[in-house]
Each structure stands twice: as structure tokens, then as C-alpha cells.
Motif scaffolding. Sequence first.
Motif, PDB file in Angstrom:
ATOM      1  N   THR A   3      40.284  44.338  47.522  1.00  0.00           N
ATOM      2  CA  THR A   3      40.565  44.743  46.321  1.00  0.00           C
ATOM      3  C   THR A   3      42.185  44.961  46.094  1.00  0.00           C
ATOM      4  O   THR A   3      42.660  44.456  47.151  1.00  0.00           O
ATOM      5  CB  THR A   3      40.230  46.188  46.170  1.00  0.00           C
ATOM      6  OG1 THR A   3      40.876  47.141  47.223  1.00  0.00           O
ATOM      7  CG2 THR A   3      38.815  46.361  46.021  1.00  0.00           C
ATOM      8  N   GLU A  29      38.403  41.664  44.566  1.00  0.00           N
ATOM      9  CA  GLU A  29      37.721  42.202  43.242  1.00  0.00           C
ATOM     10  C   GLU A  29      38.497  43.189  42.343  1.00  0.00           C
ATOM     11  O   GLU A  29      39.223  43.937  42.897  1.00  0.00           O
ATOM     12  CB  GLU A  29      36.331  42.943  43.798  1.00  0.00           C
ATOM     13  CG  GLU A  29      35.577  43.036  42.583  1.00  0.00           C
ATOM     14  CD  GLU A  29      34.352  43.844  42.847  1.00  0.00           C
ATOM     15  OE1 GLU A  29      34.037  45.202  42.691  1.00  0.00           O
ATOM     16  OE2 GLU A  29      33.532  43.117  43.537  1.00  0.00           O
ATOM     17  N   GLY A  33      35.425  44.564  38.075  1.00  0.00           N
ATOM     18  CA  GLY A  33      34.392  43.389  38.713  1.00  0.00           C
ATOM     19  C   GLY A  33      34.967  42.043  38.874  1.00  0.00           C
ATOM     20  O   GLY A  33      34.010  41.363  39.101  1.00  0.00           O
ATOM     21  N   GLU A  35      36.534  38.480  40.151  1.00  0.00           N
ATOM     22  CA  GLU A  35      36.780  37.967  41.441  1.00  0.00           C
ATOM     23  C   GLU A  35      37.973  37.028  41.344  1.00  0.00           C
ATOM     24  O   GLU A  35      37.835  36.220  40.610  1.00  0.00           O
ATOM     25  CB  GLU A  35      35.650  37.685  42.140  1.00  0.00           C
ATOM     26  CG  GLU A  35      34.646  38.778  42.580  1.00  0.00           C
ATOM     27  CD  GLU A  35      33.490  38.369  43.515  1.00  0.00           C
ATOM     28  OE1 GLU A  35      33.342  37.142  44.029  1.00  0.00           O
ATOM     29  OE2 GLU A  35      32.607  39.229  43.550  1.00  0.00           O
TER      30      GLU A  35
END
Length: 213
Positions: A3, A29, A33, A35
Motif C-alpha cells: 500500500t 493498492e 482499491g 492498483e
Amino acid sequence: MNTYSKYCPNVFLAKCEEKHEKGSTITLETKYGQEHECIVFNLIYQKDGFYYYSIVRADGFNVQEWAKRKAERLNNASARASAKSNQYWEASHEGKDFLVLAEPIKIGHHSEGRHRALIERNYNRMGKSVEFSKKADDYSSRADYWEKRAHTINLSMPESLEYFEFKLEQAVRNHHGLKDGSIERSHSFSLTYAKKEVKELTEKVELAKRLWA
């Protein structure tokens, strides 16, 4: 899942559970949500079992290009709003040859309804014209902001190291010149401000080295 983690203004690091080599491609990510594939640069620090790396987007995403595109979209929106404002302004002149005579509304006359409706239509159109004019100004102001951002180099970019090193050299020369008198001081705080600029740029260079060297 890897993240993003805020490190300093404009800079996000990759927060990873596993260790990665410099140059490797990893997937991050976002909190929404989405990527992104990113390329690992340097390990900045370790904390609570996580590895934090400086990264750049593998798809070539560039903050400056993104800001430029956003400015273009806002400029287009401003142009559309301005066109709408002009359309309503033109429409608000319906019956101007009659209205310029300043004829009073004839109460009870068969023309009363048409006269009132004409005035109301033009009043509403002028209101719409003003509304879209304000929107055009707002879009234009926001576009100016993003146009400036499109030319800004910050610490999120690997090229910031070379840029801030160059700016630091300039600041040091300016500070020395103000100190030894070879550069004239424009006001009583010139030397103070120059020293402050050297300090701030030195910090940025050190941070850029840590991120991108």
C-alpha cells in the motif's frame, strides 16, 4: 498487499510486507482499491515488520503531465461555461427594441401577460448568464493553479535530486555574496532570508538523496 504511505509533502512510499530489490516492479493498492504497478528505488526505513520504499509509477505516470491534463480539462470547462454565459446574455436581450422604450405594464390589457413573461424570461436568463460567468471564472482560477503545478518539480520525482542540488548551489553563492558584500542587500532581512533558503534547500537535497540517489 503493498500500500501507499505518506512520507512528506508530495511523497508517498510503498509500504511492503516483503523485502524487494531496487529496480523490481511491485503492485500497490490505493485506499480506493485501485492498483498501480511501481518500480522500487530505495529502502527508506523499516518499521513494525514493514519495509518502506521510494517508488515511481511503472506506467510512466508523471505528476506534471497529470497536472497539465487537469489544467486543460478545467480550461475547456471554463470555455464551455463562458460560452453558456454569453448565450444566456444574448437571449436576455429578447424584445430589447420594445423594452428600451420603458413602456409601463398595462394592467388588464391583453399585452400584460406577454409583457410580464418577457421581463421574467430576460431576468432569469441574465441570472443564468451571471451564474455561468462565475463558473467560468472559478474553472479558470483552478486551471491557473494546475498550470503552475505542471511546471513544479517536487521530491516525488527522481529528477528532484539534480534540481535541488542546482538550486542549493545558487542559494549558497547568493548567501556568500550577501555576506561578503559582493551582492547588494535589497533590504535588512536579505541575509536572514538567504540563510534560511540555504537551510531549507540543504534539507531537501538530503531528503532527495535518501529517496533517489
